[in-house]
Design a protein around this motif. Structure first.
Motif, PDB file in Angstrom:
ATOM      1  N   ARG A 191      40.486  45.184  40.876  1.00 51.55           N
ATOM      2  CA  ARG A 191      41.483  45.840  40.947  1.00 51.55           C
ATOM      3  C   ARG A 191      41.167  46.938  39.882  1.00 51.55           C
ATOM      4  N   LEU A 192      39.951  46.845  39.008  1.00 49.69           N
ATOM      5  CA  LEU A 192      39.263  47.753  38.509  1.00 49.69           C
ATOM      6  C   LEU A 192      39.233  48.845  39.186  1.00 49.69           C
ATOM      7  N   PHE A 193      38.419  48.437  39.572  1.00 51.78           N
ATOM      8  CA  PHE A 193      37.737  49.456  40.488  1.00 51.78           C
ATOM      9  C   PHE A 193      39.212  50.083  41.452  1.00 51.78           C
ATOM     10  N   LEU A 194      40.079  49.455  42.010  1.00 51.83           N
ATOM     11  CA  LEU A 194      40.998  50.670  42.762  1.00 51.83           C
ATOM     12  C   LEU A 194      41.226  51.499  41.497  1.00 51.83           C
ATOM     13  N   ILE A 195      42.072  50.776  40.564  1.00 51.16           N
ATOM     14  CA  ILE A 195      42.995  51.966  39.242  1.00 51.16           C
ATOM     15  C   ILE A 195      41.804  53.180  38.820  1.00 51.16           C
ATOM     16  N   GLU A 228      37.483  34.740  40.751  1.00 50.07           N
ATOM     17  CA  GLU A 228      39.177  35.871  39.738  1.00 50.07           C
ATOM     18  C   GLU A 228      37.767  37.004  39.804  1.00 50.07           C
ATOM     19  N   ARG A 229      36.936  36.631  38.638  1.00 48.07           N
ATOM     20  CA  ARG A 229      36.050  37.911  38.551  1.00 48.07           C
ATOM     21  C   ARG A 229      36.358  38.940  39.378  1.00 48.07           C
ATOM     22  N   ARG A 230      35.896  38.200  40.630  1.00 53.03           N
ATOM     23  CA  ARG A 230      35.948  39.217  41.653  1.00 53.03           C
ATOM     24  C   ARG A 230      36.530  40.260  42.260  1.00 53.03           C
TER      25      ARG A 230
END
Length: 219
Positions: A19-23, A12-14
């Motif tokens: 997601r944060l990296f993609l955003i 889940e952390r990964r």
């Protein structure tokens, strides 16, 4: 906590980091795309340079000591020029970070570079500089000594006023990186006699030439 639960939390952390990296990546790409799109819409046009006039205080060729056999190989040049630059853009400003002005004769530099003051040019603005260009007893190639003699005998000489610098564009609050600017302004000067040009005005031992000559500009 069991090993199964730990593995689940790790996955889940990964996913969250992914997601944060993609955003973040998408936001950066979107901002860069918008800046590039605005840049294309505005289409910055390079500044226009005009050589308005030149006042010649000294343009003299002489042979070096013991160099009479090789002809004229030392050139002394003292000139003041008036350069005008116009920003043709309606929505783009120009920062002149560094501008060096110097004179050349048949491709060889014959004066020291004169540094113009750092300045900002707003939309459609015009900036005028009047630098002095000096070169005392500058050695020139032997073949140029022959060319100088022929030009002086003909009463007409072509020198080029060169501008070498770095500029930046300003669009709103965005300021671009540095771009090299190169301007080449031809100046035809006449020296008395039957070839004396009506566009020159003798002032004592000096001559002022009203040129209003467009310069070739590369950015």
């Amino acid at each position: 906590m069991s090993a199964k639960d730990c593995a689940h939390h790790h996955r889940e952390r990964r996913k969250l980091y992914h997601r944060l990296f993609l955003i973040l990546s998408s936001s950066i790409i979107l901002i860069l795309f918008l800046v590039f799109l605005i840049w294309l819409i505005l289409r910055p046009t390079k500044p226009r340079f005009i050589l308005q006039d030149a006042t010649v205080y000294n343009f003299n060729a002489a042979a070096a000591a013991g160099g009479a056999a090789t002809g004229l190989n030392l050139l002394t040049t003292n000139i003041q020029v008036t350069l005008a630059s116009r920003n043709p853009n309606e929505r783009i400003g120009i920062y002149y970070d560094r501008l060096d002005v110097y004179a050349t004769y048949r491709g060889q530099q014959i004066t020291l570079p004169t540094l113009l003051p750092v300045s900002y040019q707003g939309h459609k603005d015009v900036t005028i500089w009047s630098p002095f260009l000096n070169g005392n007893a500058v050695p020139v190639a032997p073949y140029l000594g022959v060319e100088i003699s022929q030009d002086q005998n003909a009463g007409r000489v072509l020198i080029n006023i060169r501008v070498d610098g770095r500029i930046r564009w300003k669009v709103g609050t965005f300021i671009s990186g540095r771009y090299r600017l190169d301007a080449n302004c031809p100046a035809y000067l006449s020296f008395g006699g039957e070839n004396y040009s009506p566009n020159s005005i003798l002032v004592g031992s000096t001559a002022k030439y009203q040129l209003v000559q467009n310069c070739h500009v590369d950015v």
